[in-house]
Design a protein around this motif. Structure first.
Motif, short mmCIF file in Angstrom:
data_model
loop_
_atom_site.label_atom_id
_atom_site.label_comp_id
_atom_site.label_asym_id
_atom_site.label_seq_id
_atom_site.Cartn_x
_atom_site.Cartn_y
_atom_site.Cartn_z
N HIS A 201 0.84 -1.19 0.00
CA HIS A 201 0.00 0.00 0.00
C HIS A 201 0.88 1.25 0.00
O HIS A 201 0.63 2.22 0.73
N SER A 202 1.88 1.21 -0.84
CA SER A 202 2.82 2.32 -0.97
C SER A 202 2.21 3.44 -1.82
O SER A 202 1.11 3.31 -2.36
N GLU A 203 2.94 4.53 -1.96
CA GLU A 203 2.48 5.63 -2.81
C GLU A 203 2.34 5.16 -4.26
O GLU A 203 1.44 5.60 -4.98
N LYS A 204 3.23 4.26 -4.67
CA LYS A 204 3.15 3.74 -6.04
C LYS A 204 1.85 2.96 -6.23
O LYS A 204 1.22 3.04 -7.29
N PHE A 205 1.46 2.21 -5.21
CA PHE A 205 0.21 1.45 -5.29
C PHE A 205 -0.97 2.39 -5.46
O PHE A 205 -1.81 2.21 -6.36
N TRP A 206 -1.04 3.43 -4.62
CA TRP A 206 -2.18 4.34 -4.68
C TRP A 206 -2.16 5.15 -5.98
O TRP A 206 -3.23 5.57 -6.46
N SER A 207 -1.00 5.32 -6.57
CA SER A 207 -0.93 5.97 -7.87
C SER A 207 -1.59 5.10 -8.94
O SER A 207 -2.26 5.61 -9.84
N VAL A 208 -1.39 3.79 -8.82
CA VAL A 208 -2.01 2.86 -9.76
C VAL A 208 -3.54 2.92 -9.59
O VAL A 208 -4.29 2.95 -10.58
N VAL A 209 -3.99 2.93 -8.33
CA VAL A 209 -5.43 3.01 -8.06
C VAL A 209 -6.00 4.31 -8.63
O VAL A 209 -7.06 4.31 -9.26
N ALA A 210 -5.28 5.41 -8.42
CA ALA A 210 -5.75 6.73 -8.87
C ALA A 210 -5.89 6.78 -10.39
O ALA A 210 -6.78 7.46 -10.92
N GLU A 211 -5.03 6.07 -11.09
CA GLU A 211 -5.11 6.05 -12.56
C GLU A 211 -6.41 5.39 -13.02
O GLU A 211 -6.94 5.72 -14.08
N CYS A 212 -6.93 4.47 -12.22
CA CYS A 212 -8.15 3.73 -12.59
C CYS A 212 -9.41 4.35 -11.99
O CYS A 212 -10.50 4.17 -12.53
N ASP A 213 -9.27 5.03 -10.85
CA ASP A 213 -10.42 5.57 -10.13
C ASP A 213 -10.06 6.96 -9.61
O ASP A 213 -9.43 7.09 -8.57
N ALA A 214 -10.48 7.98 -10.33
CA ALA A 214 -10.13 9.35 -9.96
C ALA A 214 -10.69 9.76 -8.61
O ALA A 214 -10.14 10.62 -7.93
N ASP A 215 -11.78 9.13 -8.19
CA ASP A 215 -12.42 9.46 -6.90
C ASP A 215 -12.11 8.43 -5.81
O ASP A 215 -12.88 8.26 -4.88
N TYR A 216 -10.96 7.78 -5.92
CA TYR A 216 -10.65 6.69 -4.99
C TYR A 216 -10.57 7.16 -3.54
O TYR A 216 -10.92 6.41 -2.61
N LEU A 217 -10.12 8.39 -3.30
CA LEU A 217 -10.02 8.88 -1.93
C LEU A 217 -11.40 8.97 -1.29
O LEU A 217 -11.60 8.58 -0.14
N LEU A 218 -12.36 9.45 -2.05
CA LEU A 218 -13.74 9.53 -1.57
C LEU A 218 -14.31 8.14 -1.34
O LEU A 218 -14.92 7.86 -0.31
N HIS A 219 -14.09 7.26 -2.28
CA HIS A 219 -14.59 5.88 -2.16
C HIS A 219 -13.94 5.15 -0.98
O HIS A 219 -14.60 4.37 -0.28
N ARG A 220 -12.67 5.40 -0.79
CA ARG A 220 -11.94 4.76 0.32
C ARG A 220 -12.57 5.15 1.66
O ARG A 220 -12.75 4.31 2.55
N LYS A 221 -12.95 6.42 1.80
CA LYS A 221 -13.57 6.88 3.04
C LYS A 221 -14.99 6.32 3.19
O LYS A 221 -15.42 5.98 4.28
N GLU A 222 -15.70 6.22 2.07
CA GLU A 222 -17.07 5.71 2.13
C GLU A 222 -17.11 4.24 2.54
O GLU A 222 -18.12 3.76 3.06
#
Length: 237
Positions: A201-222
């Motif tokens: 769950h490194s920064e590189k991992f979250w960068s990969v997630v962000a490329e696929c889901d622009a709203d991942y931060l919001l979804h992660r909190k939900e």
């Protein structure tokens, strides 16, 4: 904003403006320090459709199927992630087993339907079958869309873990994902697919997630409020 009551909260820790919709139907806009309150109005206008969908979900999900199974059986199953509602009916027979039959009108559970334990077990088996059918299909579509390649998918019914990805490329998904809103279900699937490139769950991992889901931060909190969508009968003892 018209038709939506909301409060504004200024947070020293907030890095970006965001909207929080809670199960009690309250709406809060969180603003970083120094950000104009006009940003709250603009953000609500931008996310109005999402806010209204979220309020509708929370309003609907104080639903009958969350009543304790021992005294009330669900009359309907709602798979939020794929927009499917299924009516249930019950027929008591002399059989000790509980059997589920697909009818034109929905599902019929027949047999010892007075035994809540048997009814619950039967519904959970059926849930896993449906999850295998639908979640496997969505996972394959997302993998093709974003250029991922996995080995196989396994469907489980787990208390809290939504998914996992092994080093060999096997992805495990929780059948209860069918109850979540589509964007949260897809977020979990993309999260696991991203582990095919970064097993951490490194920064590189979250960068990969962000490329696929622009709203991942919001979804992660939900994902912290997913209990609102899961019926009692789908939970493990």
């Amino acid at each position: 904003m018209d038709n939506i009551d909301y409060k504004i909260r200024v947070s020293k820790r907030a890095q970006h403006a965001r909207i929080v919709v809670r199960p009690d139907l309250s709406v809060e806009v969180v603003l970083p320090e120094g950000v104009s309150r006009q940003r709250a109005v603009a953000l609500l206008q931008e996310k109005k459709a999402w806010v209204e969908r979220s309020l509708k979900r929370f309003s609907e999900h104080a639903k009958p199927q969350n009543i304790q199974l021992s005294s009330n059986f669900p009359e309907q199953i709602h798979f939020e992630s794929i927009g499917l509602k299924i009516a249930l009916s019950y027929r008591q027979t002399d059989s000790e087993r509980v059997r589920i039959t697909q009818l034109d009108s929905g599902l019929q559970l027949s047999g010892n339907t007075g035994d809540a334990t048997r009814v619950k077990a039967s519904l959970q088996r059926w849930l896993k079958q449906q999850a295998k059918k639908y979640l496997s299909q969505v996972l394959a579509e997302l993998a093709e869309q974003h250029g991922f390649s996995y080995r196989k998918v396994v469907i489980r019914l787990q208390k809290s873990r939504w998914g996992s990805c092994s080093k060999s490329g096997d992805i495990s998904l929780n059948a209860k994902l069918l109850f979540l809103p589509q964007e949260l279900m897809r977020y979990v699937l993309l999260h696991e697919l991203a582990h095919l490139k970064q097993m951490n769950h490194s920064e590189k991992f979250w960068s990969v997630v962000a490329e696929c889901d622009a709203d991942y931060l919001l979804h992660r909190k939900e994902m912290r409020r997913t209990f609102c969508w899961i019926p009692v009968w789908a939970e493990l003892d």
